[in-house]
Design an enzyme around this catalytic site. Structure first.
Site, PDB file in Angstrom:
ATOM      1  N   HIS A   1      12.276 -22.773   9.932  1.00  0.00           N
ATOM      2  CA  HIS A   1      11.395 -23.495  10.847  1.00  0.00           C
ATOM      3  C   HIS A   1       9.936 -23.520  10.414  1.00  0.00           C
ATOM      4  O   HIS A   1       9.237 -24.500  10.669  1.00  0.00           O
ATOM      5  CB  HIS A   1      11.471 -22.887  12.247  1.00  0.00           C
ATOM      6  CG  HIS A   1      12.806 -23.068  12.889  1.00  0.00           C
ATOM      7  ND1 HIS A   1      13.045 -22.683  14.178  1.00  0.00           N
ATOM      8  CD2 HIS A   1      13.976 -23.585  12.431  1.00  0.00           C
ATOM      9  CE1 HIS A   1      14.298 -22.952  14.490  1.00  0.00           C
ATOM     10  NE2 HIS A   1      14.880 -23.492  13.445  1.00  0.00           N
TER      11      HIS A   1
ATOM     12  N   ASP B   1       0.867  -1.182   0.000  1.00  0.00           N
ATOM     13  CA  ASP B   1       0.000   0.000   0.000  1.00  0.00           C
ATOM     14  C   ASP B   1       0.901   1.229   0.000  1.00  0.00           C
ATOM     15  O   ASP B   1       2.112   1.125  -0.250  1.00  0.00           O
ATOM     16  CB  ASP B   1      -0.976  -0.038   1.186  1.00  0.00           C
ATOM     17  CG  ASP B   1      -0.302   0.153   2.536  1.00  0.00           C
ATOM     18  OD1 ASP B   1       0.944   0.321   2.607  1.00  0.00           O
ATOM     19  OD2 ASP B   1      -1.020   0.140   3.548  1.00  0.00           O
TER      20      ASP B   1
ATOM     21  N   HIS C   1      10.204 -29.889  12.280  1.00  0.00           N
ATOM     22  CA  HIS C   1       9.314 -28.774  11.956  1.00  0.00           C
ATOM     23  C   HIS C   1       8.120 -29.225  11.113  1.00  0.00           C
ATOM     24  O   HIS C   1       7.092 -28.559  11.073  1.00  0.00           O
ATOM     25  CB  HIS C   1      10.085 -27.657  11.266  1.00  0.00           C
ATOM     26  CG  HIS C   1      11.249 -27.177  12.067  1.00  0.00           C
ATOM     27  ND1 HIS C   1      11.098 -26.528  13.277  1.00  0.00           N
ATOM     28  CD2 HIS C   1      12.576 -27.294  11.852  1.00  0.00           C
ATOM     29  CE1 HIS C   1      12.296 -26.242  13.757  1.00  0.00           C
ATOM     30  NE2 HIS C   1      13.208 -26.703  12.919  1.00  0.00           N
TER      31      HIS C   1
ATOM     32  N   THR D   1       3.465  -0.961   8.788  1.00  0.00           N
ATOM     33  CA  THR D   1       4.051  -1.779   9.853  1.00  0.00           C
ATOM     34  C   THR D   1       4.220  -3.243   9.459  1.00  0.00           C
ATOM     35  O   THR D   1       4.951  -3.970  10.119  1.00  0.00           O
ATOM     36  CB  THR D   1       3.172  -1.754  11.120  1.00  0.00           C
ATOM     37  OG1 THR D   1       1.909  -2.352  10.813  1.00  0.00           O
ATOM     38  CG2 THR D   1       2.993  -0.330  11.645  1.00  0.00           C
TER      39      THR D   1
ATOM     40  N   CYS E   1       3.366  -2.868   4.106  1.00  0.00           N
ATOM     41  CA  CYS E   1       2.533  -1.727   4.470  1.00  0.00           C
ATOM     42  C   CYS E   1       3.341  -0.924   5.496  1.00  0.00           C
ATOM     43  O   CYS E   1       4.536  -1.162   5.652  1.00  0.00           O
ATOM     44  CB  CYS E   1       1.162  -2.152   5.003  1.00  0.00           C
ATOM     45  SG  CYS E   1       1.159  -3.138   6.507  1.00  0.00           S
TER      46      CYS E   1
END
Length: 172
Positions: free
Chosen positions: A105, A15, A140, A74, A72
């Site tokens: 992992h 964005d 994993h 954050t 974006c």
């Protein structure tokens, strides 16, 4: 472009908050000869991240892309919506260590970054670690199997009971 070729490309969505970092990332990918599909915003004008996250996450979910990058301000909003899609393991990373471990992992297939919280050089280091790290597999695989089970069962409104016991070394 046929589906096989498209799936080898990295899909990128952003964005307005991720626009400047996307420009750095696409230049980084071009320098390394890595193909990508840019489905993100092409300016710093206000744009709503769900529109872009859905395009990338859907492409990964249905197999049109093996990996994606979402950016974006954050990285939080992008990771929230991307993880709504089956077979998507989107990871918000703020350090190189996180970028490496989420591949090793979790076999993450979408990298989420914060264009306003992670500096350019750190973001490129995270991306480099994420791109160059292989999935470890082994122990994993158990967790990824449980994630796949949960996706299938939780989307059906069922009461999911994991096949793998919570404690292996203790009787229930």
């Amino acid at each position: 472009m046929n589906r096989a070729n498209a799936s080898q490309r990295i899909w990128i969505g952003n964005d307005h908050g991720g626009y400047e970092l996307k420009r750095k990332i696409t230049a980084f990918l071009e320098e390394r000869g890595l193909a990508f599909v840019d489905v993100g915003s092409n300016s710093g004008d206000i744009a709503r991240y769900p529109h872009y996250a859905v395009r990338v996450a859907k492409a990964v979910s249905v197999g049109d892309a093996q990996r994606g990058i979402l950016i974006c301000s954050t990285g939080i909003g992008m990771s929230i919506i991307a993880n709504k899609f089956e077979r998507v393991r989107a990871a918000l990373c703020t350090s190189t260590y996180m970028g490496r471990l989420t591949r090793a992992h979790n076999n993450s297939n979408i990298l989420c970054l914060g264009g306003k919280i992670t500096g350019e050089f750190e973001a490129l280091d995270i991306l480099e670690a994420w791109l160059s790290t292989d999935y470890d597999g082994g122990r994993h695989d158990i967790s990824l199997g449980l994630i796949a089970e949960a996706e299938e069962n939780l989307s059906e409104d069922s009461d999911w009971q994991p096949s793998e016991p919570f404690f292996r070394d203790r009787a229930p």
